[in-house]
Design an enzyme around this catalytic site. Structure first.
Site, PDB file in Angstrom:
ATOM      1  N   LYS A  67       5.197   9.659   4.491  1.00  0.00           N
ATOM      2  CA  LYS A  67       4.604   9.541   3.146  1.00  0.00           C
ATOM      3  C   LYS A  67       3.716  10.740   2.777  1.00  0.00           C
ATOM      4  CE  LYS A  67       4.583   4.492   2.682  1.00  0.00           C
ATOM      5  NZ  LYS A  67       3.772   3.324   2.293  1.00  0.00           N
ATOM      6  N   ASP A 103       2.547   2.010  -4.150  1.00  0.00           N
ATOM      7  CA  ASP A 103       1.837   1.019  -3.316  1.00  0.00           C
ATOM      8  C   ASP A 103       0.603   0.470  -4.041  1.00  0.00           C
ATOM      9  OD1 ASP A 103       3.549   1.013  -1.142  1.00  0.00           O
ATOM     10  OD2 ASP A 103       2.503   2.637  -0.114  1.00  0.00           O
TER      11      ASP A 103
HETATM   12  P1  NAP Z   1      -2.087   4.395   8.587  1.00  0.00           P
HETATM   13  O1  NAP Z   1      -2.204   5.508   7.603  1.00  0.00           O
HETATM   14  O2  NAP Z   1      -1.620   4.681   9.973  1.00  0.00           O
HETATM   15  O3  NAP Z   1      -3.541   3.697   8.685  1.00  0.00           O
HETATM   16  C1  NAP Z   1      -3.773   2.619   9.523  1.00  0.00           C
HETATM   17  C2  NAP Z   1      -5.254   2.201   9.493  1.00  0.00           C
HETATM   18  O4  NAP Z   1      -5.357   1.051  10.318  1.00  0.00           O
HETATM   19  C3  NAP Z   1      -6.241   3.231  10.027  1.00  0.00           C
HETATM   20  O5  NAP Z   1      -7.399   3.232   9.245  1.00  0.00           O
HETATM   21  C4  NAP Z   1      -6.533   2.739  11.437  1.00  0.00           C
HETATM   22  O6  NAP Z   1      -7.877   2.954  11.851  1.00  0.00           O
HETATM   23  C5  NAP Z   1      -6.369   1.241  11.298  1.00  0.00           C
HETATM   24  N1  NAP Z   1      -5.965   0.640  12.575  1.00  0.00           N
HETATM   25  C6  NAP Z   1      -4.769   0.819  13.211  1.00  0.00           C
HETATM   26  N2  NAP Z   1      -4.764   0.111  14.358  1.00  0.00           N
HETATM   27  C7  NAP Z   1      -5.980  -0.500  14.450  1.00  0.00           C
HETATM   28  C8  NAP Z   1      -6.575  -1.348  15.425  1.00  0.00           C
HETATM   29  N3  NAP Z   1      -5.914  -1.741  16.542  1.00  0.00           N
HETATM   30  N4  NAP Z   1      -7.840  -1.789  15.214  1.00  0.00           N
HETATM   31  C9  NAP Z   1      -8.498  -1.414  14.100  1.00  0.00           C
HETATM   32  N5  NAP Z   1      -8.000  -0.606  13.141  1.00  0.00           N
HETATM   33  C10 NAP Z   1      -6.742  -0.159  13.326  1.00  0.00           C
HETATM   34  O7  NAP Z   1      -1.115   3.265   8.046  1.00  0.00           O
HETATM   35  P2  NAP Z   1      -0.814   2.873   6.503  1.00  0.00           P
HETATM   36  O8  NAP Z   1       0.268   3.751   5.952  1.00  0.00           O
HETATM   37  O9  NAP Z   1      -2.107   2.808   5.776  1.00  0.00           O
HETATM   38  O10 NAP Z   1      -0.161   1.430   6.657  1.00  0.00           O
HETATM   39  C11 NAP Z   1      -0.917   0.354   7.205  1.00  0.00           C
HETATM   40  C12 NAP Z   1      -0.216  -0.974   6.975  1.00  0.00           C
HETATM   41  O11 NAP Z   1      -0.154  -1.233   5.581  1.00  0.00           O
HETATM   42  C13 NAP Z   1       1.233  -1.036   7.443  1.00  0.00           C
HETATM   43  O12 NAP Z   1       1.283  -1.481   8.771  1.00  0.00           O
HETATM   44  C14 NAP Z   1       1.871  -2.038   6.492  1.00  0.00           C
HETATM   45  O13 NAP Z   1       1.914  -3.315   7.101  1.00  0.00           O
HETATM   46  C15 NAP Z   1       0.923  -2.102   5.319  1.00  0.00           C
HETATM   47  N6  NAP Z   1       1.610  -1.703   4.062  1.00  0.00           N
HETATM   48  C16 NAP Z   1       2.152  -2.705   3.309  1.00  0.00           C
HETATM   49  C17 NAP Z   1       2.787  -2.395   2.124  1.00  0.00           C
HETATM   50  C18 NAP Z   1       3.388  -3.500   1.287  1.00  0.00           C
HETATM   51  O14 NAP Z   1       4.131  -3.195   0.367  1.00  0.00           O
HETATM   52  N7  NAP Z   1       3.076  -4.765   1.542  1.00  0.00           N
HETATM   53  C19 NAP Z   1       2.887  -1.065   1.686  1.00  0.00           C
HETATM   54  C20 NAP Z   1       2.307  -0.065   2.480  1.00  0.00           C
HETATM   55  C21 NAP Z   1       1.680  -0.400   3.672  1.00  0.00           C
HETATM   56  P3  NAP Z   1      -8.394   4.362  12.497  1.00  0.00           P
HETATM   57  O15 NAP Z   1      -8.739   5.228  11.318  1.00  0.00           O
HETATM   58  O16 NAP Z   1      -9.554   3.928  13.289  1.00  0.00           O
HETATM   59  O17 NAP Z   1      -7.242   4.892  13.311  1.00  0.00           O
END
Ligand code: NAP
Length: 272
Positions: A67, A103
């Site tokens: 992305k 999103d």
């Molecule tokens: P990302 O950029 O990798 O960000 C993930 C975030 O989650 C980071 O802030 C990370 O914290 C935190 N995190 C990950 N593992 C963790 C843990 N074990 N404990 C605490 N914090 C944790 O991912 P993203 O692109 O934002 O996507 C995240 C989620 O959003 C996806 O898994 C998906 O399920 C959801 N999503 C849903 C939709 C929908 O249409 N429903 C669309 C987009 C995304 P740190 O900064 O500390 O690493």
């Protein structure tokens, strides 16, 4: 209405688990749009423009991990995608590639079905792409986002950029708000028993939303429902972000009810 055959695709890595092909194909069928939609795994985002040109792909969904990586390869980026810092939708027209992010719109539409955003305080767990989309779109609607993140440096930077409050995750039990939104992958299949927030802390919020949609009801949402909170599923966001992609690509109104039904059926079958 019958329109020319068009090719659409999803680019990411991995892509096999995605429900986007199922949802978009159902939408095009219902709309009588002669279109195909396929999932294509790519290692490097640089490959995406080449593949779109070679296969005459008119529109693409972009998913993890491309992305952000796709952005330098686009001719134009919408203001909101630039502000979010991530593109999940690419449109190819007249030899040019434009990037959008749906999103945030998906999240706002899901929230709006449950509550009025204006003036409400939204505690956003996470500081990645989904969190940034949430913050930008909540601010656009007059809501007040607050960021809570595991890594203080990242969370603090995002909060500073958007002018909102930040708290480290280990202080979550002292935070209150109208709505809690999980944008981290914690609780996602296969680790479905995980949640970052205790049932006691969930009582500080009237609404609890999870952006995760597999499983349909995460541990966070189950705990919230048990604690008498109102819950909002990530599946509604998923359907609305996909519907907005179809509007961008075709200019037509997608059948969100059909899209939601087909995704819910698949997710319910997976749970059974
Ligand atoms: P990302 O950029 O990798 O960000 C993930 C975030 O989650 C980071 O802030 C990370 O914290 C935190 N995190 C990950 N593992 C963790 C843990 N074990 N404990 C605490 N914090 C944790 O991912 P993203 O692109 O934002 O996507 C995240 C989620 O959003 C996806 O898994 C998906 O399920 C959801 N999503 C849903 C939709 C929908 O249409 N429903 C669309 C987009 C995304 P740190 O900064 O500390 O690493």
């Amino acid at each position: 209405m019958k329109i020319d055959s068009r090719i659409f695709a999803l680019f990411g890595n991995p892509v096999a688990q995605s429900l986007s092909p199922l949802m978009h194909k159902a939408a095009f069928r219902e709309m009588h749009v002669d279109a195909s939609y396929r999932a294509l795994r790519v290692e490097n985002p640089r490959e995406i423009p080449e593949r779109m040109e070679a296969m005459d792909i008119r529109g693409a969904s972009i998913t993890i991990p491309h992305k952000t990586g796709i952005m330098p390869y686009l001719d134009e980026i919408s203001d909101s995608a630039a502000r979010i810092g991530a593109v999940n939708t690419v449109t190819r027209a007249d030899g040019r590639l434009r990037g959008d992010n749906t999103d945030g719109i998906g999240l706002v539409r899901a929230l709006s079905e449950a509550l009025e955003i204006k003036g409400k305080r939204f505690v956003v767990l996470g500081a990645g792409g989904a969190a940034r989309a949430a913050v930008v779109s909540i601010l656009n609607e007059g809501g007040v986002p607050v960021i809570v993140n595991r890594t203080a440096k990242r969370g603090g930077q995002v909060a500073k950029e958007f002018g909102c409050d930040f708290y480290p995750l280990d202080q979550i039990q002292g935070i209150t708000g109208d709505c809690l939104i999980n944008t981290t992958p914690v609780g996602m299949f296969p680790n479905t028993d995980a949640s970052l927030v205790s049932p006691d802390t969930l009582k500080h919020f009237e609404w609890v939303m999870d952006t995760i949609y597999n499983p349909l009801e995460t541990r966070l949402l189950k705990d919230a429902a048990k604690a008498g909170r109102r819950i909002i599923s990530g599946v509604t966001m998923f359907v609305h972000q996909g519907a907005q992609q179809i509007r961008i690509w075709t200019g037509l109104q997608p059948p969100t009810d059909v899209m939601k039904r087909i995704v819910l059926e698949r997710l319910k079958n997976e749970t059974d």
